[in-house]
Write a protein that holds these residues in place. Structure first.
Motif, PDB file in Angstrom:
ATOM      1  N   LEU A   8       0.837  -1.199   0.000  1.00 44.78           N
ATOM      2  CA  LEU A   8       0.000   0.000   0.000  1.00 44.78           C
ATOM      3  C   LEU A   8       0.873   1.250   0.000  1.00 44.78           C
ATOM      4  O   LEU A   8       0.601   2.208  -0.720  1.00 44.78           O
ATOM      5  CB  LEU A   8      -0.956   0.005   1.191  1.00 44.78           C
ATOM      6  N   VAL A  12       0.647   4.069  -2.943  1.00 39.97           N
ATOM      7  CA  VAL A  12       0.337   5.477  -2.684  1.00 39.97           C
ATOM      8  C   VAL A  12       1.467   6.365  -3.206  1.00 39.97           C
ATOM      9  O   VAL A  12       1.218   7.393  -3.852  1.00 39.97           O
ATOM     10  CB  VAL A  12       0.066   5.721  -1.185  1.00 39.97           C
ATOM     11  N   THR A  50      -4.389   1.250  -6.399  1.00 37.69           N
ATOM     12  CA  THR A  50      -4.305   1.765  -5.033  1.00 37.69           C
ATOM     13  C   THR A  50      -5.658   1.671  -4.341  1.00 37.69           C
ATOM     14  O   THR A  50      -5.738   1.308  -3.157  1.00 37.69           O
ATOM     15  CB  THR A  50      -3.778   3.216  -5.040  1.00 37.69           C
ATOM     16  N   TYR A  51      -6.730   1.965  -5.053  1.00 37.15           N
ATOM     17  CA  TYR A  51      -8.070   1.839  -4.482  1.00 37.15           C
ATOM     18  C   TYR A  51      -8.319   0.396  -4.026  1.00 37.15           C
ATOM     19  O   TYR A  51      -8.824   0.169  -2.915  1.00 37.15           O
ATOM     20  CB  TYR A  51      -9.136   2.260  -5.505  1.00 37.15           C
ATOM     21  N   CYS A  54      -6.489  -0.251  -0.893  1.00 31.41           N
ATOM     22  CA  CYS A  54      -7.058   0.492   0.237  1.00 31.41           C
ATOM     23  C   CYS A  54      -8.229  -0.244   0.864  1.00 31.41           C
ATOM     24  O   CYS A  54      -8.263  -0.437   2.088  1.00 31.41           O
ATOM     25  CB  CYS A  54      -7.492   1.892  -0.202  1.00 31.41           C
ATOM     26  N   TRP A  55      -9.199  -0.644   0.061  1.00 34.12           N
ATOM     27  CA  TRP A  55     -10.367  -1.262   0.682  1.00 34.12           C
ATOM     28  C   TRP A  55     -10.014  -2.623   1.271  1.00 34.12           C
ATOM     29  O   TRP A  55     -10.567  -3.016   2.296  1.00 34.12           O
ATOM     30  CB  TRP A  55     -11.569  -1.309  -0.255  1.00 34.12           C
ATOM     31  N   ILE A  89     -11.073   6.257   8.071  1.00 29.59           N
ATOM     32  CA  ILE A  89     -11.213   7.247   7.010  1.00 29.59           C
ATOM     33  C   ILE A  89     -11.992   8.435   7.542  1.00 29.59           C
ATOM     34  O   ILE A  89     -12.746   8.309   8.505  1.00 29.59           O
ATOM     35  CB  ILE A  89     -11.889   6.660   5.750  1.00 29.59           C
ATOM     36  N   TRP A  95     -15.269   8.237  -0.219  1.00 23.68           N
ATOM     37  CA  TRP A  95     -14.977   6.845  -0.557  1.00 23.68           C
ATOM     38  C   TRP A  95     -16.082   6.234  -1.413  1.00 23.68           C
ATOM     39  O   TRP A  95     -15.808   5.405  -2.280  1.00 23.68           O
ATOM     40  CB  TRP A  95     -14.697   6.033   0.708  1.00 23.68           C
ATOM     41  N   ALA A 128      -6.110   8.311   0.364  1.00 25.95           N
ATOM     42  CA  ALA A 128      -5.366   7.056   0.453  1.00 25.95           C
ATOM     43  C   ALA A 128      -4.157   7.235   1.373  1.00 25.95           C
ATOM     44  O   ALA A 128      -3.851   6.358   2.193  1.00 25.95           O
ATOM     45  CB  ALA A 128      -4.922   6.596  -0.933  1.00 25.95           C
ATOM     46  N   LEU A 131      -5.423   7.265   4.948  1.00 21.58           N
ATOM     47  CA  LEU A 131      -5.690   5.893   5.379  1.00 21.58           C
ATOM     48  C   LEU A 131      -4.401   5.179   5.720  1.00 21.58           C
ATOM     49  O   LEU A 131      -4.293   4.527   6.774  1.00 21.58           O
ATOM     50  CB  LEU A 131      -6.463   5.126   4.304  1.00 21.58           C
ATOM     51  N   LEU A 132      -3.418   5.279   4.848  1.00 24.39           N
ATOM     52  CA  LEU A 132      -2.132   4.637   5.105  1.00 24.39           C
ATOM     53  C   LEU A 132      -1.529   5.134   6.420  1.00 24.39           C
ATOM     54  O   LEU A 132      -1.055   4.322   7.235  1.00 24.39           O
ATOM     55  CB  LEU A 132      -1.160   4.913   3.949  1.00 24.39           C
TER      56      LEU A 132
END
Length: 140
Positions: A8, A12, A50-51, A54-55, A89, A95, A128, A131-132
């Motif tokens: 991830l 990103v 990347t999406y 992320c999820w 998030i 999102w 993103a 989130l990371l």
């Protein structure tokens, strides 16, 4: 339980790098239209990848934090709601939009759709990265 976040983190970083190149006006102006389109397509591909990461990492973190049974069977919208409730998030509506844009990427042959997804991906990189950062903080 710590998550292994290097994939991830790399995604990103790569997304932000290709976006920066796509927003470099002198660089882009010096390119022919095909090259500019390839670069914008690269942004969209990095967004897609990347999406997806992320999820999946959201799901893993939530499984670790609140239990697998609370997360199993959730659709993406519900996953994002729970992620927001658990402060992974900030803005669940963003999102939802990223999810919609990801679903549209199979139609990027349509220039209007590609332009929308490209624009969405520019905002996505910030979320993103947030989130990371949250996932990394919870790993500590």
């Amino acid at each position: 339980m710590p998550l292994i976040l290097h994939s991830l983190r790399n995604a990103v970083t790569a997304l932000r790098a290709v976006q920066a190149k796509s927003e470099d006006i002198p660089f882009m102006a010096a390119q022919d239209e095909i090259t500019r389109e390839v670069i914008r397509s690269g942004v969209i591909q990095h967004f897609e990848f990347t999406y997806e990461l992320c999820w999946k990492f959201m799901r893993r973190r939530l499984e670790a934090d609140i239990g697998r049974s609370s997360v199993d069977g959730l659709n993406r919208r519900d996953l994002f709601r729970i992620a927001a409730e658990n402060r992974l998030i900030e803005d669940v509506e963003n999102w939802f939009g990223y999810h919609q844009a990801r679903n549209e990427t199979s139609h990027t042959y349509d220039l209007a759709v590609a332009a929308r997804v490209y624009a969405t991906s520019l905002n996505f990189a910030r979320d993103a990265a947030l989130l990371l950062a949250e996932l990394e903080a919870r790993n500590a």
